[in-house]
Design an enzyme around this catalytic site. Structure first.
Site, PDB file in Angstrom:
ATOM      1  CD  GLU A  85      -2.988  -1.003   0.147  1.00 62.76           C
ATOM      2  OE1 GLU A  85      -3.214   0.125  -0.348  1.00 62.76           O
ATOM      3  OE2 GLU A  85      -3.554  -2.037  -0.245  1.00 62.76           O
ATOM      4  CB  SER A 346     -27.157 -21.805  57.312  1.00 62.33           C
ATOM      5  OG  SER A 346     -28.446 -22.175  57.754  1.00 62.33           O
TER       6      SER A 346
END
Length: 779
Positions: A85, A346
């Site tokens: 590119e 509990s």
């Protein structure tokens, strides 16, 4: 200074200075008027601790635009992009004058546009601000490219390019294409795969991955041969790349830990990549264990589970499972069970007893009475609806008995315990704190699995609570903050108790089994059997498990012991089987001492059975045991004497001293009601003139000064109960000074109250009586 002025004047006289300054001023003005906006709308990506993708979301404009980080741009990827590119990317100021001149010349001489001169920087501008391909647009792109070069580094510009290049449809960016078509992140791509991904953006419509793979391979090989001619890569590397097949097809992105992914996306909306501390294999393994286990218990009408796995050393959450199946809409699979507020059953009892140890109220061998007790009208029962009489604190915790826990909370004071829960980070309890009472210890509050797991990790860390760490330290907020809840001594005592395996919450068929991991754990079952909990820990890990239905539907078979704990054991056996990390060591401030087995107190003169107990130096109580007392009786033991009626010939056959258990009235009442034999003190001398000075019956129910609400349409009854001395055979109950009924001292009497003030009296057969006042109101 004078020399500087001279140079400035000389420069100002140069012809080129003013035009350049004019251009700079114009550029600055245009930049202020038209600022560059670089705000790509990325998809949110959730990664594991090793960087692998766990989960990904579409961007807010419905694109797969996964952000590629700088570390993911490998040298091969960088070289390939630049060669194809923009070879002079690191040298030009955003545009390439030579390439631009060559393009203008060719376009003018041919009469049509035959070549472009777009640099990577200009392509980024075009991707950020799409425009028609005109010369006017080129001028704007040129201006924007210069802006981009001024405000961003070359690497940042390259990163933007890699993240924005199109691949057709709604896929943008090399990482998106790499994950969706090749199933791997950019840093794992081969040269052939990198080349493939660099050629697609130029022709995204004709070179479609997964559809035109043959044409893509031809184009890829053409570029690989061009790379060979330029010597960009070694020949052997090119040869291997040319021979590599293309296995590209549309894949689904990973969707691990969906509940945590959604949570982090919401809390970090502007962060494209969120690095969690989850371990991918551990997350996958835990998800599989949960799904398979829920599949087995679904026949019991139990449809969901949630699990949290925490590393105790780092507090990193290594596995996060919010439900058994995220896509299961029928069973509420998208509900996050880790953060859902539920009743804890509990599971808060260990913290209560740890606080009691630190407050010097008791030690593990302290004996408490598990007998029916009314706490201002609140009468808790045990899980199995049985009572066990005298029992040690450690046994009460290991067996998860309710009455001893409520008694302990009453001794400590509910506000003190609630303050500790708030300090431990229980957010719902903070909101409920003003309305919480004694029932908080039996599940009368709201907690989350996340909060409970963090609490038990504090036990593993010597009583220090730390925030759970979901994301990497450089992104987290204060995960290292420590908050001491209890002392290391109390934490060790709780761990030692919760490690015992002779307990009722051991799942069926797990005793004496190799499947039992070495952990400390606590179970819990909420009222109505809606929630089953099991939280366990060892030196390395804390694992929290919740099992139930998100609908809140109770199930008769649901319990922490038999439903949640097997899953807990399976996870521990999977993640830390036969751990070599050692076990918890006793703190130096913790000592051992002999105590009386009957009370857990320091042995007195009448203590014959002694055992060893832990004690926190300078904190634990130091009471002399008084579990037996001497009583003067006649020779045959049928009459007892007090100091006022003791015969003058005491010490002879007329009066002798004998030892009797020094039992609390509540325990005597329990033995009497259950017909449990015990050594009774003989009735007091009936001829004693001072007998009436002794205390009358103690009314246990109703509670003095309380208000009771009744529904007139549904008549309800209240119970009358009392505790009386041994010699009392009958008691007489009065309502507003009218005789209601005669009964035995241990007999429960019921009556139907009417609205209004009510005086209740209880008299024994010795003439002693006690009065209380209550108020009855209609609802």
């Amino acid at each position: 200074m004078e020399k500087l002025r001279h140079i400035t004047k000389k420069l100002w006289k140069q012809r080129w200075v003013k035009p350049v300054l004019g251009v700079l001023v114009l550029f600055l003005g245009l930049t202020l008027a038209f600022p560059l906006k670089v705000r790509p709308r990325y998809s949110t990506v959730i990664t594991a601790a090793d960087g692998t993708v766990l989960h990904a979301f579409l961007s807010d404009d419905d694109k797969w635009r996964l952000a590629t980080e700088l570390a993911e741009i490998t040298p091969v990827l960088r070289q390939t992009i630049l060669q194809k590119e923009d070879r002079y990317f690191y040298y030009h100021p955003g545009f390439n004058p030579v390439a631009m001149a060559r393009a203008v010349f060719r376009n003018l001489t041919t009469g049509r546009r035959t070549s472009g001169a777009s640099t990577i920087t200009m392509q980024v501008v075009r991707l950020l601000e799409p425009r028609e391909r005109t010369y006017g647009s080129k001028i704007i792109e040129l201006f924007r490219a210069i802006q981009l070069e001024i405000f961003y580094s070359k690497d940042e510009i390259l990163q933007l390019y890699v993240n924005l290049v199109p691949y057709g449809g709604n896929i943008e960016g090399i990482k998106s294409a790499s994950m969706l078509y090749l199933g791997k992140p950019p840093q794992l791509l081969s040269l052939a795969e990198v080349t493939t991904l660099t050629i697609i953006p130029n022709r995204p419509s004709s070179l479609r991955l997964g559809i035109n793979n043959t044409r893509i391979v031809q184009e890829r090989n053409r570029w690989l041969n061009r790379f060979r001619k330029t010597g960009l890569f070694p020949d052997e590397t090119i040869v291997d790349a040319l021979a590599e097949p293309l296995n590209a097809y549309r894949r689904a992105l990973p969707s691990r830990a969906p509940h945590l992914a959604l949570r982090l996306k919401k809390s970090h909306p502007d962060q494209p990549v969120i690095h969690t501390r989850l371990l991918p294999n551990r997350q996958a393994q835990t998800e599989q264990l949960v799904a398979h286990y829920v599949g087995r218990v679904r026949a019991m009408n139990i449809h969901n589970a949630a699990v949290l796995v925490v590393n105790n050393q780092t507090m990193a959450v290594e596995a996060y499972v919010g439900s058994a199946g995220f896509r299961n809409r029928y069973d509420g699979g998208q509900v996050d069970g880790v953060r859902a507020v539920r009743s804890p059953g509990s599971t808060l009892k260990p913290l209560l007893y740890a606080l009691a140890f630190d407050q010097g109220l008791m030690t593990p061998k302290t004996v408490v009475n598990d007998v029916p007790t009314s706490f201002s009208g609140y009468e808790p029962e045990n899980y199995d609806r049985q009572f066990y009489g005298p029992i040690t604190v450690e046994s009460a915790l290991a067996n998860s008995l309710n009455v001893p826990a409520v008694k302990t909370l009453q001794q400590l004071g509910t506000p003190k315990f609630v303050d500790l829960l708030k300090k431990a980070g229980f957010e719902t309890i903070k909101k409920q704190s003003k309305s919480l009472g004694l029932s908080v210890i039996l599940g009368g509050c709201g907690v989350t699995l996340e909060e409970l797991t963090r609490l038990f990790a504090a036990f593993a860390n010597g009583g220090e609570a730390r925030n759970l760490s979901y994301i990497l330290p450089n992104e987290a907020e204060g995960t290292s903050r420590k908050n001491r809840l209890i002392s290391p001594d109390a934490a060790f005592l709780i761990t030692n108790t919760l490690t015992q395996i002779t307990r009722p919450d051991l799942p069926n068929n797990f005793d004496n089994s190799y499947h039992l991991p070495r952990i400390a754990w606590k179970t819990g079952t909420s009222y109505g059997r809606r929630d089953a909990w099991s939280i366990g820990y060892n030196k390395r890990y804390t694992v929290g498990v919740w099992v139930g239905n998100f609908s809140g539907e109770g199930v008769p078979e649901l319990s922490g012991a038999n439903i949640a704990t097997p899953l807990l054991f399976s996870i521990f056996n999977a993640i830390d089987y036969n751990s070599s990390s050692g076990w918890f060591r006793m703190p130096k401030s913790l000592s051992m001492r002999q105590v009386c087995a009957e009370t857990g107190d320091v042995p007195g003169e009448f203590c014959e059975h002694k055992i060893v107990d832990y004690a926190i130096m300078g904190v634990s109580p130091y009471h002399r045991c008084q579990h037996r007392k001497t009583v003067w009786t006649n020779a045959i033991g049928t009459v007892s004497y007090c100091a006022h009626c003791l015969p003058e010939t005491a010490g002879t056959d007329d009066a002798v001293q004998k030892l009797y258990p020094n039992l609390a009235p509540e325990l005597i009442a329990f033995y009497e009601s259950r017909r449990i034999p015990y050594a009774k003190i003989p009735p007091h001398n009936p001829a004693c003139t001072r007998v009436f000075a002794r205390q009358g019956p103690q009314i246990m129910s109703p509670n003095d000064g309380s208000e009771y609400f009744i529904n007139p349409n549904q008549p309800q009854q209240l119970q009358l109960s009392c505790q009386a001395d041994n010699e009392v055979k009958e008691v007489y109950w009065y309502l507003n000074d009218k005789l209601y009924r005669k009964a035995a001292p241990t007999e429960g009497v019921f009556f139907s109250p009417q609205p209004g003030a009510l005086k209740i009296s209880c008299a024994d057969d010795k003439g002693r009586n006690t009065n209380i006042q209550i108020t009855v109101r209609a609802e």
